[in-house]
Design a protein around this motif. Structure first.
Motif, PDB file in Angstrom:
ATOM      1  N   LEU A   1       0.809  -1.218   0.000  1.00  0.00           N
ATOM      2  CA  LEU A   1       0.000   0.000   0.000  1.00  0.00           C
ATOM      3  C   LEU A   1       0.841   1.267   0.000  1.00  0.00           C
ATOM      4  CD1 LEU A   1      -2.855  -1.021   2.458  1.00  0.00           C
ATOM      5  CD2 LEU A   1      -2.761  -1.214  -0.028  1.00  0.00           C
ATOM      6  N   LYS A   2       2.128   1.162   0.264  1.00  0.00           N
ATOM      7  CA  LYS A   2       2.989   2.330   0.170  1.00  0.00           C
ATOM      8  C   LYS A   2       3.291   2.685  -1.283  1.00  0.00           C
ATOM      9  CE  LYS A   2       5.369   2.109   4.621  1.00  0.00           C
ATOM     10  NZ  LYS A   2       6.693   2.063   5.312  1.00  0.00           N
ATOM     11  N   LYS A   3       3.176   1.689  -2.141  1.00  0.00           N
ATOM     12  CA  LYS A   3       3.488   1.937  -3.552  1.00  0.00           C
ATOM     13  C   LYS A   3       2.243   1.913  -4.429  1.00  0.00           C
ATOM     14  CE  LYS A   3       8.217   0.182  -3.337  1.00  0.00           C
ATOM     15  NZ  LYS A   3       9.234  -0.722  -3.947  1.00  0.00           N
ATOM     16  N   ILE A   4       1.220   1.155  -4.019  1.00  0.00           N
ATOM     17  CA  ILE A   4      -0.017   1.078  -4.802  1.00  0.00           C
ATOM     18  C   ILE A   4      -0.997   2.100  -4.242  1.00  0.00           C
ATOM     19  CG2 ILE A   4      -1.861  -0.437  -5.617  1.00  0.00           C
ATOM     20  CD1 ILE A   4       0.928  -1.225  -6.545  1.00  0.00           C
ATOM     21  N   GLN A   5      -1.183   3.195  -4.949  1.00  0.00           N
ATOM     22  CA  GLN A   5      -2.003   4.292  -4.456  1.00  0.00           C
ATOM     23  C   GLN A   5      -3.419   4.286  -5.033  1.00  0.00           C
ATOM     24  OE1 GLN A   5      -0.827   6.264  -2.087  1.00  0.00           O
ATOM     25  NE2 GLN A   5       1.223   5.361  -2.130  1.00  0.00           N
ATOM     26  N   GLN A   6      -3.599   3.752  -6.226  1.00  0.00           N
ATOM     27  CA  GLN A   6      -4.891   3.809  -6.889  1.00  0.00           C
ATOM     28  C   GLN A   6      -5.849   2.766  -6.315  1.00  0.00           C
ATOM     29  OE1 GLN A   6      -5.574   6.246  -9.054  1.00  0.00           O
ATOM     30  NE2 GLN A   6      -3.481   6.980  -8.649  1.00  0.00           N
ATOM     31  N   LEU A   7      -7.079   3.174  -6.067  1.00  0.00           N
ATOM     32  CA  LEU A   7      -8.063   2.275  -5.460  1.00  0.00           C
ATOM     33  C   LEU A   7      -8.338   1.045  -6.324  1.00  0.00           C
ATOM     34  CD1 LEU A   7     -10.040   1.672  -3.197  1.00  0.00           C
ATOM     35  CD2 LEU A   7     -11.754   3.086  -4.387  1.00  0.00           C
ATOM     36  N   PRO A   8      -8.542   1.183  -7.656  1.00  0.00           N
ATOM     37  CA  PRO A   8      -8.777  -0.026  -8.462  1.00  0.00           C
ATOM     38  C   PRO A   8      -7.626  -1.031  -8.367  1.00  0.00           C
ATOM     39  CG  PRO A   8      -9.403   1.917  -9.690  1.00  0.00           C
ATOM     40  CD  PRO A   8      -8.683   2.401  -8.463  1.00  0.00           C
ATOM     41  N   ALA A   9      -6.397  -0.535  -8.344  1.00  0.00           N
ATOM     42  CA  ALA A   9      -5.246  -1.430  -8.237  1.00  0.00           C
ATOM     43  C   ALA A   9      -5.231  -2.137  -6.881  1.00  0.00           C
ATOM     44  CB  ALA A   9      -3.956  -0.654  -8.452  1.00  0.00           C
ATOM     45  N   ARG A  10      -5.585  -1.408  -5.858  1.00  0.00           N
ATOM     46  CA  ARG A  10      -5.640  -2.023  -4.543  1.00  0.00           C
ATOM     47  C   ARG A  10      -6.721  -3.101  -4.485  1.00  0.00           C
ATOM     48  NH1 ARG A  10      -4.909   2.746   0.064  1.00  0.00           N
ATOM     49  NH2 ARG A  10      -2.757   3.321  -0.466  1.00  0.00           N
TER      50      ARG A  10
END
Length: 668
Positions: free
Chosen positions: A444-453
């Motif tokens: 979550l420190k690198k994945i910021q976009q909600l769809p990607a999460r």
């Protein structure tokens, strides 16, 4: 939690039974030891380790009126069949056995005449109770075998019912006796005679020269036969605890008892497991030599009740048991259970130096190593951990269907910036696979976009099994043989979602946090490729086919960082899951007093008064915490201030409750 899992079949019952005869249990789960007249005894003795113990002298003991009262109080509370009709026991129940009634005309009814016999006994007893004509009530009854009726009556009514011994009921003469074997006309106190009989057994079987208590071939003991101890289910199951209580009360102090008895033989008793004799571990915890030869133990599981109980055990004899053929490597288990075990079947398996240290250089610590906290119940968390990592390495699809349901969540993250092993001189490249590791990593420190999460969050057994299949094959260290490579913590977790929907506020589960390592394997050759460290946290609750379901599973994979951060400074195995709680309580108590809030990594074991074992203290700490809502440290302090008297601790808490600071309570 519900559905805690189960032990191996056959491991929950047992006793001293005739060799090769099938063990039977009553409705309470107690083992039935049939009488010698019916089954030929309890395994004829073929010799034992303690020759001459029958002629042994008396051990040091207290022989006073107060000692007698203490023993009688124990017998009265643990074996109703050993009670008599003394006026001091007014209102207590005593068991009587009745035979001969099956020959009566009333035995042709559906209940074989039991109801008619009970009505007749109550009517006759009232008529014989003297001018008062007080009613006599039979409180309980049960049929044992083909021709024995056991009745429970108040102690004050026993004499009048015994006077009907030999009376004719519906054309048949009946015989009425106490379960302890006394009929009408017997003299002396039933309790006192029982205690004296048990003391006689102990005195004849104790050898003060060798400090050996020879309890082998108990079924052949003449005093026990004469007392008909093994003729009734109720006396059979309660016999050994009563014997141990009598033994314990013969010594003024635990030190005196420890110095007097160093060895015990339970040979030639045909024990299938330890359920009938388990109180030996509480009575003689410092035992040095134990003979369990010539019994019926089929595997080490049948001995698990004494797992790590005798911490000073030096010599164990287990020859002539089925486990020798069924489990040839059983010695490995005993090495883990008993850190000071030096001799097994007269063969030295540890050097004197290793035994003195309490461990062996060739034997790893048992799982888990002591951690700040490991709160388990019924080994639910431990069983889950052992099963999970074995399954994750061997069969991930099956594991997913075993523990995950449609509401189970899983995610993993790759930490590419984690520190490396400080002890390593070489710095090998991490080589993270873009497809296997990076593409689905939910860092979550690198994945910021909600769809990607959202796409990196997996729910349900099918989705979990699919993402697991994309990760490289792994092999984790063995939890038993390589315990130093693991750090495992577990604590109770309230409010876990109830899969049945019956509890809107949730149910109790566990939060398990694990730090460790594994090696990744090549998919084709299964050769080792990379060594990684990992952190994994589970929330588990009731449900699923095994009774345990994973609610949430989060995995972090990182470059190998070593185990220096969580390797213990002192080599000390985790004795029981409750022990960690008690030791943590000692440290928490110290922290609360100093205001530091830091729990010592190796807190001292609290000083306990005589008669209070460490296991009992641990349970008291947990129960006080549960009832009061206080932290473990404050619960322990409360018990210490009242001398470890449970009810007094609760009273002391109520008296000072309004003055306790907020930090004394668990924060919700």
């Amino acid at each position: 939690m519900v559905a805690r899992g189960s032990k191996k079949a056959g491991s929950s019952s047992g006793g001293i039974a005739k060799r090769r005869s099938a063990a039977r249990t009553d409705r309470d789960g107690d083992l039935v030891m049939d009488s010698a007249a019916k089954r030929g005894g309890i395994g004829k003795s073929r010799g034992s380790a303690g020759k001459g113990s029958e002629r042994g002298g008396k051990s040091a003991r207290v022989d006073s009126a107060s000692f007698q009262r203490e023993v009688l109080r124990h017998v009265a509370s643990n074996d109703r069949s050993m009670r008599n009709s003394a006026p001091t026991n007014r209102g207590q129940l005593e068991e009587l056995k009745i035979t001969g009634w099956t020959n009566s005309k009333a035995s042709n009814t559906n209940d074989r005449g039991v109801g008619s016999l009970i009505d007749w006994l109550e009517k006759k007893a009232k008529a014989k109770s003297g001018p008062s004509k007080k009613p006599v009530k039979i409180k309980k009854s049960r049929v044992e075998g083909d021709d024995t009726l056991i009745i429970s009556v108040p102690s004050e009514n026993v004499p009048v019912i015994l006077r009907m011994n030999g009376f004719a009921f519906a054309g048949a003469n009946i015989e009425i006796k106490r379960v302890s074997g006394e009929a009408e006309g017997s003299t002396g106190s039933g309790k006192e005679s029982t205690v004296q009989m048990l003391k006689g057994v102990l005195e004849r079987r104790y050898n003060p020269t060798t400090k050996l208590l020879d309890l082998s071939a108990l079924g052949q003991d003449q005093d026990l036969k004469a007392a008909q101890i093994f003729d009734s289910k109720s006396t059979t199951s309660k016999f050994f605890p009563a014997l141990m209580k009598v033994l314990d009360q013969q010594f003024k102090t635990a030190t005196e008892k420890q110095e007097a008895i160093e060895s015990v033989s339970l040979a030639h008793n045909d024990l299938p497991n330890l359920s009938a004799v388990t109180t030996l571990a509480q009575t003689l915890p410092q035992l040095r030599n134990l003979d369990l030869s010539h019994n019926a133990f089929k595997d080490t599981e049948s001995l698990s009740l004494w797992r790590r109980k005798f911490r000073n055990l030096d010599h164990l004899v287990i020859t002539n048991n089925p486990l020798e053929q069924a489990q040839p490597d059983y010695s490995k288990e005993f090495l883990k259970w008993y850190p000071k075990l030096r001799l097994l079947n007269t063969i030295q398996i540890r050097t004197d130096e290793e035994a003195a240290k309490g461990t062996s250089a060739s034997v790893e610590l048992p799982f888990p190593i002591r951690t700040p906290i490991f709160q388990d119940e019924g080994q639910i968390a431990e069983t889950f951990i052992r099963t999970f990592f074995t399954g994750f390495d061997a069969d991930r699809p099956t594991l997913a269907t075993m523990y995950y349901d449609s509401a189970s969540d899983f995610s993993f993250a790759v930490n590419t910036q984690a520190p490396r092993d400080p002890a390593s001189t070489a710095s090998a490249p991490q080589d993270w696979d873009p497809n296997a590791h990076i593409r689905s990593s939910r860092n979550l420190k690198k994945i910021q976009q909600l769809p990607a999460r959202q796409t990196r969050h997996f729910r349900g057994p099918e989705a979990v099994a699919k993402i697991w299949s994309q990760l490289p094959p792994t092999r984790h260290p063995d939890l038993a043989a390589q315990a130093r490579s693991w750090l495992v913590e577990c604590q109770s977790q309230p409010g876990v979602p109830d899969p049945t929907g019956q509890s809107p506020v949730g149910v109790d589960g566990f939060l398990i946090t694990i730090h460790g390592e594994f090696v990744e394997l090549d998919r084709d050759s299964k050769a080792e490729t990379k060594r990684r460290s990992f952190d994994r946290s589970f929330v588990i609750g009731p449900g699923g086919p095994t009774g345990v379901r994973v609610v949430n599973d989060m995995l972090t994979i990182r470059a190998y960082g070593g185990v220096q951060a969580f390797e213990p400074e002192t080599v000390e195995p985790f004795i029981t899951t409750a022990t960690a709680t008690a030791t943590a309580a000692a440290g928490a108590g110290a922290g609360a007093g100093s205001g530091s809030g830091v729990v010592d990594a190796t807190p001292p074991v609290p000083a306990l008064p005589p008669g209070v074992t460490l296991e009992a203290a641990e349970q008291m700490v947990l129960e006080v915490q549960k009832r009061t809502g206080m932290t473990v440290g404050y619960a322990k302090d409360c018990l210490e201030q009242v001398g470890w008297v449970f009810e007094s601790a609760l009273g002391a808490f109520e008296a000072v409750r309004a003055n306790l600071p907020p930090e004394a309570f668990v924060q919700q």
